[in-house]
Design a protein around this motif. Structure first.
Motif, PDB file in Angstrom:
ATOM      1  N   UNK A  27     -94.505   6.511  23.068  1.00  0.00           N
ATOM      2  CA  UNK A  27     -94.508   5.426  22.428  1.00  0.00           C
ATOM      3  C   UNK A  27     -95.324   5.512  21.261  1.00  0.00           C
ATOM      4  N   UNK A  28     -95.301   4.674  20.482  1.00  0.00           N
ATOM      5  CA  UNK A  28     -96.073   4.626  19.151  1.00  0.00           C
ATOM      6  C   UNK A  28     -96.435   3.329  18.842  1.00  0.00           C
ATOM      7  N   UNK A  29     -97.642   3.005  18.559  1.00  0.00           N
ATOM      8  CA  UNK A  29     -98.188   1.629  18.211  1.00  0.00           C
ATOM      9  C   UNK A  29     -99.586   1.975  17.751  1.00  0.00           C
ATOM     10  N   UNK A  30     -99.595   1.397  16.206  1.00  0.00           N
ATOM     11  CA  UNK A  30    -101.033   1.534  15.666  1.00  0.00           C
ATOM     12  C   UNK A  30    -101.731   0.176  15.446  1.00  0.00           C
ATOM     13  N   UNK A  31    -102.745  -0.012  16.104  1.00  0.00           N
ATOM     14  CA  UNK A  31    -103.626  -1.223  15.901  1.00  0.00           C
ATOM     15  C   UNK A  31    -104.657  -1.112  14.984  1.00  0.00           C
ATOM     16  N   UNK A  32    -104.761  -1.680  13.815  1.00  0.00           N
ATOM     17  CA  UNK A  32    -105.679  -1.318  12.966  1.00  0.00           C
ATOM     18  C   UNK A  32    -106.551  -2.420  12.641  1.00  0.00           C
ATOM     19  N   UNK A  33    -107.787  -1.950  12.914  1.00  0.00           N
ATOM     20  CA  UNK A  33    -108.889  -3.069  12.943  1.00  0.00           C
ATOM     21  C   UNK A  33    -110.156  -2.833  11.776  1.00  0.00           C
ATOM     22  N   UNK A  34    -110.426  -3.871  10.808  1.00  0.00           N
ATOM     23  CA  UNK A  34    -111.345  -3.357   9.865  1.00  0.00           C
ATOM     24  C   UNK A  34    -112.508  -4.643  10.022  1.00  0.00           C
ATOM     25  N   UNK A  35    -113.677  -4.277   9.541  1.00  0.00           N
ATOM     26  CA  UNK A  35    -114.702  -5.615   9.386  1.00  0.00           C
ATOM     27  C   UNK A  35    -115.924  -5.106   9.120  1.00  0.00           C
ATOM     28  N   UNK A  36    -117.037  -5.815   8.701  1.00  0.00           N
ATOM     29  CA  UNK A  36    -118.263  -5.807   8.482  1.00  0.00           C
ATOM     30  C   UNK A  36    -118.852  -5.067   9.587  1.00  0.00           C
ATOM     31  N   UNK A  37    -120.175  -4.586   9.433  1.00  0.00           N
ATOM     32  CA  UNK A  37    -120.899  -4.187  10.280  1.00  0.00           C
ATOM     33  C   UNK A  37    -121.721  -5.316  11.190  1.00  0.00           C
ATOM     34  N   UNK A  38    -121.334  -4.861  12.509  1.00  0.00           N
ATOM     35  CA  UNK A  38    -121.980  -5.826  13.684  1.00  0.00           C
ATOM     36  C   UNK A  38    -121.147  -6.979  13.815  1.00  0.00           C
ATOM     37  N   UNK A  39    -119.784  -6.725  13.128  1.00  0.00           N
ATOM     38  CA  UNK A  39    -118.603  -7.786  13.622  1.00  0.00           C
ATOM     39  C   UNK A  39    -118.061  -7.553  15.029  1.00  0.00           C
ATOM     40  N   UNK A 179    -126.212 -10.358  12.617  1.00  0.00           N
ATOM     41  CA  UNK A 179    -127.621  -9.783  12.373  1.00  0.00           C
ATOM     42  C   UNK A 179    -128.246 -10.224  13.890  1.00  0.00           C
ATOM     43  N   UNK A 180    -127.979 -11.257  14.552  1.00  0.00           N
ATOM     44  CA  UNK A 180    -128.263 -11.889  15.783  1.00  0.00           C
ATOM     45  C   UNK A 180    -127.736 -10.603  16.825  1.00  0.00           C
ATOM     46  N   UNK A 181    -126.494 -10.303  16.655  1.00  0.00           N
ATOM     47  CA  UNK A 181    -125.925  -9.481  17.825  1.00  0.00           C
ATOM     48  C   UNK A 181    -126.273  -8.142  17.760  1.00  0.00           C
ATOM     49  N   UNK A 182    -126.791  -7.642  16.370  1.00  0.00           N
ATOM     50  CA  UNK A 182    -127.084  -6.329  16.187  1.00  0.00           C
ATOM     51  C   UNK A 182    -128.575  -6.022  16.713  1.00  0.00           C
ATOM     52  N   UNK A 183    -129.511  -7.270  16.608  1.00  0.00           N
ATOM     53  CA  UNK A 183    -130.778  -7.253  16.910  1.00  0.00           C
ATOM     54  C   UNK A 183    -130.694  -7.355  18.477  1.00  0.00           C
ATOM     55  N   UNK A 197    -131.646  -4.454   6.418  1.00  0.00           N
ATOM     56  CA  UNK A 197    -130.978  -3.026   5.848  1.00  0.00           C
ATOM     57  C   UNK A 197    -130.001  -2.426   6.551  1.00  0.00           C
ATOM     58  N   UNK A 198    -130.070  -2.538   8.113  1.00  0.00           N
ATOM     59  CA  UNK A 198    -129.213  -1.960   8.711  1.00  0.00           C
ATOM     60  C   UNK A 198    -127.673  -2.603   8.705  1.00  0.00           C
ATOM     61  N   UNK A 199    -127.525  -3.960   8.387  1.00  0.00           N
ATOM     62  CA  UNK A 199    -126.369  -4.536   8.308  1.00  0.00           C
ATOM     63  C   UNK A 199    -125.789  -5.307   7.040  1.00  0.00           C
ATOM     64  N   UNK A 200    -126.687  -5.938   6.328  1.00  0.00           N
ATOM     65  CA  UNK A 200    -126.083  -6.571   5.131  1.00  0.00           C
ATOM     66  C   UNK A 200    -126.203  -5.485   3.901  1.00  0.00           C
ATOM     67  N   UNK A 201    -127.190  -4.802   3.715  1.00  0.00           N
ATOM     68  CA  UNK A 201    -127.569  -3.952   2.874  1.00  0.00           C
ATOM     69  C   UNK A 201    -126.527  -2.752   3.014  1.00  0.00           C
ATOM     70  N   UNK A 202    -126.159  -2.152   4.103  1.00  0.00           N
ATOM     71  CA  UNK A 202    -125.162  -1.250   4.064  1.00  0.00           C
ATOM     72  C   UNK A 202    -123.909  -1.691   3.863  1.00  0.00           C
ATOM     73  N   UNK A 203    -123.592  -2.860   4.437  1.00  0.00           N
ATOM     74  CA  UNK A 203    -122.399  -3.525   3.919  1.00  0.00           C
ATOM     75  C   UNK A 203    -122.223  -3.551   2.361  1.00  0.00           C
ATOM     76  N   UNK A 204    -123.312  -3.922   1.574  1.00  0.00           N
ATOM     77  CA  UNK A 204    -123.194  -4.281   0.157  1.00  0.00           C
ATOM     78  C   UNK A 204    -122.877  -2.887  -0.442  1.00  0.00           C
ATOM     79  N   UNK A 205    -123.635  -1.799   0.126  1.00  0.00           N
ATOM     80  CA  UNK A 205    -123.254  -0.393  -0.307  1.00  0.00           C
ATOM     81  C   UNK A 205    -121.790  -0.033  -0.091  1.00  0.00           C
ATOM     82  N   UNK A 206    -121.359  -0.140   1.219  1.00  0.00           N
ATOM     83  CA  UNK A 206    -120.066   0.479   1.539  1.00  0.00           C
ATOM     84  C   UNK A 206    -119.111  -0.588   0.772  1.00  0.00           C
TER      85      UNK A 206
END
Ligand code: ATP
Ligand SMILES: Nc1ccn([C@H]2C[C@H](O)[C@@H](COP(=O)(O)O)O2)c(=O)n1
Length: 244
Positions: A27-39, A179-183, A197-206
């Protein structure tokens, strides 16, 4: 269906890179998920894959492994060609078993090392390199193809890697909640600047390389800001069961 067990070490990123290997009639099934850091992409997708008996592909781990290799080889991040060449020869192997996440580069087990701050700070140098992205996207498509039933997460899975996936989800949460979850995840001792830096700044660059802040046409938004972890996993699993 099995999520796979044994690992194969690849000669380079262009070769076989995962433990996923499904029969032609599986069987084949792809579940594709995207999102920002810490989501919640990795934790939610891994839990959903377990519940669905599916494979799990953490594409961010592939970018991280590439960054680890560049650091290990002393590649100059200002030299875009050198970064691309390093990714071309990257001897990467990644497990798609949601219960045993392992990443190796050559003979080195880098599963933990790729989560360290050196890699986290360097990884955007790889993810914003067009040739490196193209090589990693090809490798991800091959892994997904071999995996059969797979939950794959990253930043461009719904739009570039698997735009035809029957389930495509943008997993979001407010910046404050992320931010709270990553903390919490990092033990509650990080400064506000470090988390930023680890969440929002990385997202901005990515975000300069791919768009993962808005859902593309046909991509459903799963906003977990006010959901518990279990509710978020259940919502993703329900969307998959609806098409199965
Ligand atoms: N709905 C939720 N409620 C509470 N906590 C959550 C929820 N979803 C995820 N989490 C927690 O938030 C933290 C961050 O999640 P996770 O590492 O999966 O995010 P991510 O999107 O993969 O981040 P990154 O892209 O930076 O790797 C984890 O500790 C996870 O358990
Ligand atoms: N499909 C992807 C997956 C990841 N990236 C980038 C974005 C991050 O800076 C880095 C590590 O990802 P994470 O482990 O934080 O999910 O890789 C990307 O550009 N595309």
């Amino acid at each position: 269906m099995s999520a796979g067990a044994s690992r194969h070490v690849a000669a380079s990123v262009s070769d076989s890179v995962s433990d996923a290997a499904s029969a032609a009639d599986a069987p084949r099934l792809v579940v594709a998920v995207d999102g920002p850091s810490g989501s919640g992409k990795s934790s939610v997708c891994r839990a959903a894959a377990r519940e669905l008996g599916a494979a799990y592909l953490d594409t961010g781990a592939m970018y991280r492994a590439a960054a680890w290799y560049c650091l290990d080889q002393g590649v100059d991040f200002d030299d875009e060609d050198a970064v691309a060449v390093a990714v071309e020869e990257l001897p990467l192997s990644i497990s798609t078993d949601p219960d045993h996440q392992t990443v190796t580069v050559g003979q080195a087990d880098v599963t933990d090392a790729i989560r360290g701050s050196a890699v986290s700070e360097a990884v955007s140098e790889v993810s914003t390199n067009r040739r490196a992205r193209s090589l990693l996207v090809d490798a991800q498509r091959r892994i997904i193809d071999e995996a059969g039933v797979v939950v794959a997460e990253g930043r461009d899975i719904t739009t570039v890697v698997a735009p035809d996936a029957p389930v495509r989800v943008l997993l979001t949460a407010s910046a404050e909640v992320r931010l709270a979850r990553r903390g919490l995840q990092l033990g509650g001792e990080q400064s506000a600047e470090s988390l930023h830096r680890q969440v929002l700044a990385r997202d901005a660059k990515d975000s300069t390389a791919v768009n993962f802040t808005e859902a593309a046409d046909g991509v459903a938004v799963l906003d977990s800001t006010d959901l518990t972890f279990e509710e978020t996993v259940a919502s993703l699993v329900d969307r998959v069961r609806a098409v199965r």
